[in-house]
Design an enzyme around this catalytic site. Structure first.
Site, short mmCIF file in Angstrom:
data_model
loop_
_atom_site.label_atom_id
_atom_site.label_comp_id
_atom_site.label_asym_id
_atom_site.label_seq_id
_atom_site.Cartn_x
_atom_site.Cartn_y
_atom_site.Cartn_z
CB CYS A 1 -0.98 0.06 1.16
SG CYS A 1 -0.97 -1.30 2.28
CG HIS B 1 -0.66 3.55 4.41
ND1 HIS B 1 -0.73 2.29 3.89
CD2 HIS B 1 -0.32 3.38 5.72
CE1 HIS B 1 -0.46 1.40 4.81
NE2 HIS B 1 -0.22 2.03 5.94
#
Length: 492
Positions: free
Chosen positions: A48, A111
């Site tokens: 990710c 993130h």
């Protein structure tokens, strides 16, 4: 023209349009029927954080710093205790779109680092509703704090405490919150006639998987399927909203994923990578080839299918092109402008580089893919039941030791063999011609490669989300332990 990017955590085989047998994604399938399906579209990393950094910078993670040098070819991301994040020296898509008067919103998972200097509103976004990390937990706030959910600059609460996720039933209403945020933002921008960039990065399909009450138990595919169905329903509502407001012809929308479906949590909480080998964490096709759909009514001919080799990094260059902007010329940009592909059906010759951490693992050119390194995961992990290729081992390919093939790359023809099961014979003329061509591309690539400062090397418990901005107002500040920086360990 406004832009919307839907970045989800789904596999190539999770959509009906890509052949998923239970046909539970009618809205995404409709989006594909009205737009263009990309069958050869890739992420920049099988994990990710690096792939999100690549999407927003148009640059490979090895250039933008989203990698580690703490272990060869290791995947690394941004857990709570990571010290690094997106460097100020990187130019993100929303920062550049501001120059053309865009208002930018991120909904869902960022993130790219959670310390104050990495906050998305410091990197071009005007609004944020979501979280810096995945919804792992619940934590007891002694060893580690629960992860915060932000509204713009300040935290609005924490997962499990204020934003409930029931790990027993899988119930959480987060996708509904994220959907409402998107609809409200689009309405507001339409009313003010502002061009906008919406980055809808939700994580319901990331383990621990969740769905809201009305979707629980509705899928043939279990809880993961429930989450997919809710995401599909949400995408349908967002597209319908654009049409009802009369701005769909001025809004370019792209749907894709940040990595292949995670098979480590299969079959209960794992998605499908269709015919492809392995999944998330690996540089086999299942880890890096993504579902992708472009939708722009009145501009993209309906029912289009493209075999253009595409990348999430292309969304950077394509979005700039839509805004009438040029990509920055002072740095290497890996993304290309896909508008000629989407609008005129052109095919642009370009390679795809498959990185894992600091190592170039494989390269695709045309229909050929050459592996310079192979590795699924270590024997030590595999013996504990961690498997990134369940039911799919291919002798000499899905290895549990890092195998180097620099001098004799393993070569596959992805047209005849999309599952990477039958390496071509080293002695064949076909092998020799393809490898010679790809070796030239690798040499050119390495000649321009200036690795960024690695951001994912150092971890420190003191930098975790103990006292995020806004915690005082909510009475949610926790006391941080003494700073004790350590090398992060990356097993995969």
């Amino acid at each position: 023209t406004s832009s919307g990017v839907f970045l989800l955590q789904m596999g190539w085989g999770d959509l009906g349009a890509f052949g998923e047998p239970s046909k539970e994604t009618p809205n995404l399938d409709q989006m594909a029927a009205e737009g263009m399906l990309f069958l050869d579209f890739y992420t920049a990393s099988p994990l990710c954080s690096p792939s999100r950094a690549a999407l927003l910078t148009g640059r490979l993670p090895v250039r933008n710093g989203f990698y580690t040098t703490n272990g060869h070819a290791r995947n690394a991301y941004t857990p709570q205790d990571i010290v690094g994040g997106i460097p100020d020296s990187e130019l993100l898509l929303p920062e550049l779109l501001k120059k053309a008067g865009y208002t930018n919103k991120i909904i869902g998972k960022w993130h790219l680092g959670h310390r104050p200097q990495f906050h998305p509103l410091r990197h071009g976004f005007d609004e944020w509703f979501g979280s810096p990390n995945c919804h792992f937990g619940p934590y007891d706030s002694t060893e580690r704090p629960n992860i915060p959910v932000y509204r713009d600059w300040d935290m609005a609460g924490r997962y499990y405490e204020d934003f409930k996720i029931d790990l027993k039933t899988g119930e959480a209403n987060l996708t509904q919150l994220y959907l409402q945020e998107a609809l409200d933002f689009i309405s507001k921008q339409q009313a003010s006639q502002q061009p906008f960039f919406l980055y809808w990065a939700i994580d319901a399909t990331h383990a621990p998987v969740y769905a809201s009450k009305q979707f629980l138990g509705t899928s043939q595919r279990g809880l993961y399927g429930d989450a997919v169905r809710e995401i599909d329903d949400s995408v349908g509502k967002i597209l319908k909203h654009l049409q009802q407001l009369g701005i769909s012809e001025n809004t370019f929308v792209f749907f894709t994923s940040d990595n292949g479906a995670a098979l480590i949590s299969a079959p209960k909480q794992g998605g499908s990578n269709g015919p492809f080998l392995c999944g998330k964490q690996t540089t086999f096709e299942g880890g890096m080839r993504e579902p992708a759909i472009a939708w722009w009514p009145g501009h993209i001919p309906a029912g289009g299918v493209s075999h253009q080799l595409g990348s999430v990094m292309d969304l950077f260059s394509t979005s700039l092109s839509l805004a009438g902007l040029q990509p920055p010329s002072d740095r290497q940009i890996d993304g290309i402008d896909l508008l000629p592909v989407i609008l005129q059906g052109k095919l642009i010759d370009r390679p795809i580089f498959y990185y894992r951490g600091n190592e170039l693992m494989a390269v695709r050119a045309g229909l050929y893919k050459a592996h310079y390194w192979t590795w699924s995961n270590s024997w030590e992990e595999h013996s504990k039941g961690i498997d990134f290729c369940p039911g799919q081992s291919v002798a000499g390919v899905t290895t549990h030791t890092q195998e180097e093939h620099t001098y004799l790359p393993l070569l596959f023809h992805l047209g005849r063999d999309p599952g990477e099961k039958y390496p071509l014979s080293f002695a064949s003329e076909e092998y020799q011609q393809a490898v010679e061509h790809i070796s030239g591309l690798v040499q050119q690539h390495r000649a321009t490669l200036v690795p960024g400062q690695p951001q994912l090397n150092v971890c420190d418990q003191a930098v975790m989300n103990w006292a995020p901005p806004g915690c005082e107002k909510l009475g949610k500040c926790l006391k941080a332990p003494e700073s004790d920086p350590k090398k992060c360990s990356w097993p995969h």
